[in-house]
Write a protein that holds these residues in place. Structure first.
Motif, mmCIF file in Angstrom:
data_model
loop_
_atom_site.group_PDB
_atom_site.id
_atom_site.type_symbol
_atom_site.label_atom_id
_atom_site.label_comp_id
_atom_site.label_asym_id
_atom_site.label_seq_id
_atom_site.Cartn_x
_atom_site.Cartn_y
_atom_site.Cartn_z
ATOM 1 N N LEU A 177 42.621 37.436 48.111
ATOM 2 C CA LEU A 177 43.773 36.644 47.681
ATOM 3 C C LEU A 177 43.898 35.407 48.567
ATOM 4 C CD1 LEU A 177 46.379 39.504 47.214
ATOM 5 C CD2 LEU A 177 45.061 38.368 45.430
ATOM 6 N N VAL A 193 43.229 42.347 50.188
ATOM 7 C CA VAL A 193 44.264 43.380 50.174
ATOM 8 C C VAL A 193 43.698 44.614 49.484
ATOM 9 C CG1 VAL A 193 46.581 43.985 49.439
ATOM 10 C CG2 VAL A 193 46.052 41.632 50.086
ATOM 11 N N GLU A 194 43.646 45.692 50.234
ATOM 12 C CA GLU A 194 43.187 46.971 49.720
ATOM 13 C C GLU A 194 44.407 47.851 49.446
ATOM 14 O OE1 GLU A 194 40.295 47.634 48.895
ATOM 15 O OE2 GLU A 194 39.052 46.159 49.924
ATOM 16 N N PRO A 195 44.232 48.907 48.702
ATOM 17 C CA PRO A 195 45.391 49.762 48.387
ATOM 18 C C PRO A 195 46.129 50.255 49.616
ATOM 19 C CG PRO A 195 43.558 50.327 46.979
ATOM 20 C CD PRO A 195 43.057 49.308 47.940
ATOM 21 N N ASP A 208 51.444 43.733 43.019
ATOM 22 C CA ASP A 208 50.206 44.261 42.454
ATOM 23 C C ASP A 208 48.997 43.551 43.063
ATOM 24 O OD1 ASP A 208 50.604 41.817 41.391
ATOM 25 O OD2 ASP A 208 50.035 42.333 39.342
ATOM 26 N N TRP A 209 49.113 43.198 44.323
ATOM 27 C CA TRP A 209 48.008 42.495 44.956
ATOM 28 C C TRP A 209 46.809 43.418 45.086
ATOM 29 C CZ3 TRP A 209 51.762 41.205 49.488
ATOM 30 C CH2 TRP A 209 52.734 40.309 49.033
ATOM 31 N N HIS A 210 45.621 42.834 44.908
ATOM 32 C CA HIS A 210 44.380 43.606 45.074
ATOM 33 C C HIS A 210 43.217 42.637 45.234
ATOM 34 C CE1 HIS A 210 40.740 45.581 43.251
ATOM 35 N NE2 HIS A 210 40.965 46.239 44.366
ATOM 36 N N GLY A 211 42.348 42.947 46.193
ATOM 37 C CA GLY A 211 41.148 42.137 46.363
ATOM 38 C C GLY A 211 41.408 40.896 47.205
ATOM 39 N N GLU A 214 58.285 41.736 44.616
ATOM 40 C CA GLU A 214 58.265 41.598 46.079
ATOM 41 C C GLU A 214 58.223 42.968 46.747
ATOM 42 O OE1 GLU A 214 60.903 37.490 46.470
ATOM 43 O OE2 GLU A 214 61.876 39.442 46.592
#
Lengths: 588, 297
Positions: free
Chosen positions: B225, B240-242, B220-223, B216
């Protein structure tokens, strides 16, 4: 130069730019959504456009990875293009030699446009280019020399080919040897040609449909004079043309002429009585030189002969006079151009002002006859003549003197020789007992006399009418002390030449009638027609060049490599590492 | 229902560990005096313990056993010895049973462990306990015997659907002067001040234990979603981008900084306890320094 001091030695490297749309497309592809159950959605702000369900493509997002990839592709393209900076002080020499063959007439109208792009591409290789323009006609002066390509192109627009099919190696080797070693020498031609080493080829031709009049043959004399003209279809398609005859401002009704590809047909007719000139015409096509065939009733230069011999040789002289062309016994009181003379041994050869053929007659001689071997001197009069069948009495009536040029030897004795007299008159002397020999049975005897008469005929300044090919060399004998020789053609063009005893004048380049006049006296008149079938055939014509390899050498000579290349390579490495780091950062 | 610890042996071992740890720690009752029924903790009033507190003059009706005869000998007046009252404090425990508390196995387990520790430590001290289950949907219920439920699942405390995103702390019937223990991940958007003020009603004291997941804090979200909120059931399609992830982490930190600041203002110990660390380590590194537990002497 194109203003920008940069050239790319490998233009194919620009293909790397195709990676840009590929990267854009890849980044526009919508990533498949991943379902995640989270507890902190209220902490995640809405940013950027949401992905759209059911769509494969979405608007591109400027992610750092995208821009890194774009930058990598741009740098890679730059490296692959192999940029080179042009040296500011470099001067490039380019020698353009245009093929003066008549077949170039078909492409003359847009010759500049056909070569302009290649010549302009050469200008990008150096800040300054020194141009030299010439053609393969060695009688022409250099057409242009200087730095202005536009001016050279203007000169080229007014240029015309002037020669039938000819060997290009001489003019090209001369151009190559006169140019500096680093200069580019380019032959502009319309078909593949063998060129010397160091000469580049720029072919600007193309196969065209051509049907033309390519050969003339006359037969008969006087009112029975007939003409035959050969028509040939050099194209790949059947030719449907009309042909007609123009004479004295009149024109016959056109007649259809159908020719299959590669087929020929002979058009023939007779000269109307009292008419000296006519023109056989064909419907025009792109190559116009072979669409008209002017024909003039030929009138050779007549030689008058004085026959002075004994009874035994007079019969031979009469027969020679009747056999050889344009030869007639001199009328009483008329100064003869030539004498056939028979004299006895130990008699002085008469050295009058005329040329002569001299035979000896020694009825008292009983010396045994001898045959070969004979030694034949290398002389144009002797070319291809076989004297080994000659049988003579070996004793020579007279000894030669320094004025003589021996044509045939028997042991140490001159058998036949030419004696040059004052006033450029010549004597052909057969130095043996002629009646005892078998000379009259040898073809070489008649041929030698005919060749000798032709040399005398050339020396004679007298009117002559003939048919020549375009640009054919015409030998003239003019009065060196007279006025200039003026050439007039049917198009109204006139040109003057200084008079010389022996002149060589080139027939007009365009088909038509022409005349050569000195002080109001006609020296030669006739018709110039196209007669070189090799130039009419445009099937081997092609477009291409060998400049590419040479271009690379010019680039090396006039440019220097990009000093920042190692920096770009390092930058690519940094970008790749950065991309890797960003990817790792995401994963972690 | 799936058992959080499928292996009975491991469950038993965990229970032993919690029992051991609960003997080593106490809830922070020593920080003040408490009122309540008779017990082992010193009360605010005089009582029947053996701890001397004061003297006063004898009044008729006083127990003659508490006369201070030595003082009578010195002063010739009857003096009564007063002793401190010994009380048993009250403990009100609120357990957040929202969906977010059981979003992963680790978080659910750590929540149950904390509850077991609190109950174990309180029982060891003979403290009067009331336990409530509440969720962010504003629902709550009283748990009759939470300690008997053990380390099973938070779902058995389920109080119904959670849609409002708010714990019903104002509705909990806090006992006056009780110690309130809130076990919650605090992942709801309301103001911390209001929530903590609710905890302090009725002259109470409070401690907050907030279990958290590393996933939380640093997801590690990316791309692209498809994000499902486990509590509001909201579904959001989002890329989600960095840099967006960086902004999320900043919001997450800020959220808990606000809770920490509010807790300091209300003198409420608040400990964020990692779900990934071992329980003993988490107590030593996070709970004890924050003051939500004290070491038993």
């Amino acid at each position: 130069m194109n203003g920008f001091p940069l050239v790319f030695s490998n233009p194919w490297g620009a293909l790397a730019l195709l990676g840009l749309p590929a990267v854009v497309v890849i980044h526009c592809l919508q990533q498949k959504s991943r379902a995640l159950k989270i507890s902190t959605l209220f902490l995640l702000e809405r940013h950027g456009p949401d992905s759209k369900e059911g769509r494969r493509l979405t608007w591109m997002r400027g992610s750092p990875a995208f821009w890194l990839q774009v930058l990598c592709i741009l740098i890679l393209t730059w490296l692959l293009l192999e940029p080179r900076w042009i040296r500011t002080n470099a001067v490039q020499r380019v020698v353009v030699v245009v093929d003066s063959s008549l077949s170039m007439e078909a492409f003359k109208s847009d010759l500049v446009e056909r070569i302009a792009s290649r010549l302009h591409s050469l200008t990008s290789l150096a800040p300054r280019t020194y141009w030299t323009l010439s053609d393969t006609d060695s009688s022409h002066p250099q057409l242009y020399e200087g730095f202005d390509l536009g001016e050279m192109e203007e000169k080229l627009r007014t240029w015309s080919p002037s020669l039938p099919y000819h060997d290009l190696s001489g003019p090209l080797e001369l151009a190559r040897s006169l140019a500096p070693p680093e200069a580019v020498v380019i032959l502009v031609t319309d078909r593949p040609r063998e060129v010397p080493n160091g000469v580049d080829l720029l072919e600007i031709g193309e196969p065209i449909e051509n049907c033309g009049l390519v050969g003339l043959r006359l037969s008969g004399t006087g009112d029975d004079l007939g003409w035959q003209v050969l028509v040939h279809n050099y194209g790949q398609k059947p030719a449907h043309r009309n042909w007609w005859i123009e004479m004295e401002g009149r024109k016959t009704d056109p007649e259809p002429l159908d020719l299959e590809p590669g087929h020929s047909k002979v058009l023939k007719g007779k000269f109307p009585p009292g008419l000296d000139r006519l023109t056989v015409c064909l419907d025009g096509d792109r190559f116009s030189l072979d669409d008209r065939m002017p024909i003039a009733r030929p009138v050779p230069k007549r030689l008058s002969v004085d026959l002075r011999g004994d009874d035994s040789s007079m019969d031979l002289f009469v027969r020679l006079t009747q056999t050889l062309p344009a030869l007639a016994a001199a009328r009483p009181g008329e100064p003869a151009d030539l004498a056939f003379v028979t004299i006895a041994p130990q008699t002085l050869i008469p050295e009058d002002t005329r040329s002569s053929v001299v035979l000896f007659n020694d009825p008292g001689s009983h010396t045994a006859l001898e045959g070969e071997p004979f030694v034949v001197e290398n002389d144009p009069l002797n070319e291809d003549l076989n004297w080994q069948g000659l049988i003579i009495q070996p004793n020579a009536p007279i000894k030669p003197d320094p004025r003589d040029h021996v044509l045939l030897w028997k042991d140490h004795n001159p058998v036949i020789y030419i004696r040059t007299l004052s006033g450029s008159h010549q004597q052909l002397i057969f130095n043996f007992n002629f009646p005892a020999s078998n000379a009259t049975r040898l073809p070489a005897f008649v041929l030698l006399i005919e060749r000798f008469l032709e040399t005398i005929r050339k020396e004679k300044s007298a009117p002559e009418v003939g048919n020549t090919e375009l640009s054919e060399q015409i030998s003239l004998a003019a009065d060196a002390h007279g006025g200039t020789v003026t050439m007039s053609d049917s198009a109204g063009n006139k040109s003057s030449l200084p008079a010389q005893p022996r002149m060589s004048v080139r027939a007009p380049v365009q088909p038509g009638f022409f005349s050569l006049v000195q002080d109001g006296n006609s020296l030669f008149s006739g018709a110039a027609g196209f007669g070189d079938a090799r130039e009419s055939d445009f099937s081997p014509s092609a477009t291409g060049d060998t400049l590419t390899a040479h271009q690379a050498r010019q680039v090396e000579l006039n440019t220097r490599s990009d000093m920042f290349t190692p920096l770009w390579i390092v930058l690519i490495g940094v970008l790749l590492i950065s991309y890797w780091a960003i990817t790792r950062l995401r994963q972690s | 229902m799936n058992s959080l610890l499928g292996d009975e042996g491991r469950l038993l071992q965990k229970k032993k560990e919690i029992a051991f740890l609960s003997e080593q720690i106490t809830l922070p009752f020593h920080s003040r005096s408490w009122r309540g029924v008779s017990g082992v903790w010193q009360g605010r009033n005089q009582g029947s313990s053996i701890d001397f507190q004061d003297h006063r003059a004898y009044a008729p009706g006083d127990d003659p056993r508490h006369l201070d005869w030595a003082a009578y000998a010195r002063t010739n007046h009857y003096m009564m010895k007063l002793f401190r009252e010994e009380v048993s404090p009250r403990l009100d425990v609120v357990l957040d049973v929202s969906e977010s508390m059981r979003i992963t196995h680790e978080k659910e387990m750590r929540t149950l462990e904390l509850l077991a520790l609190v109950l174990g430590a309180a029982l060891n001290d003979g403290i009067n306990i009331r336990t409530y289950a509440a969720n962010s949907g504003g629902r709550w219920k009283f748990l009759e015997n939470p300690a008997a439920l053990g380390l099973q699942s938070l779902q058995q405390f389920d109080t119904g659907a959670s849609r409002d995103g708010r714990l019903p702390l104002m509705q909990i019937p806090w006992r006056a002067g009780s110690l309130r223990v809130l076990i919650s991940d605090l992942l709801f958007p309301q103001s911390p001040d209001a929530e903590l003020a609710s905890l302090m009603r009725e002259n109470g004291r409070a401690v907050v234990m907030a279990p958290y997941l590393l996933s939380e804090a640093q997801p590690d979200w990316h791309g692209n979603l498809e994000l499902h909120d486990c509590e509001t059931k909201e579904v959001r399609q989002q890329r989600v981008e960095p840099f967006g992830l960086v902004r999320y982490a900043k919001s997450y930190r800020r959220h808990f900084e606000l809770w920490q600041e509010a807790a300091r203002r209300h003198s409420i110990p608040l400990a964020r306890i990692s779900c990934e660390l071992a329980l003993g380590l988490a107590l030593r590194q996070q709970a004890l320094p924050a003051g939500v537990f004290n070491v038993r002497h």
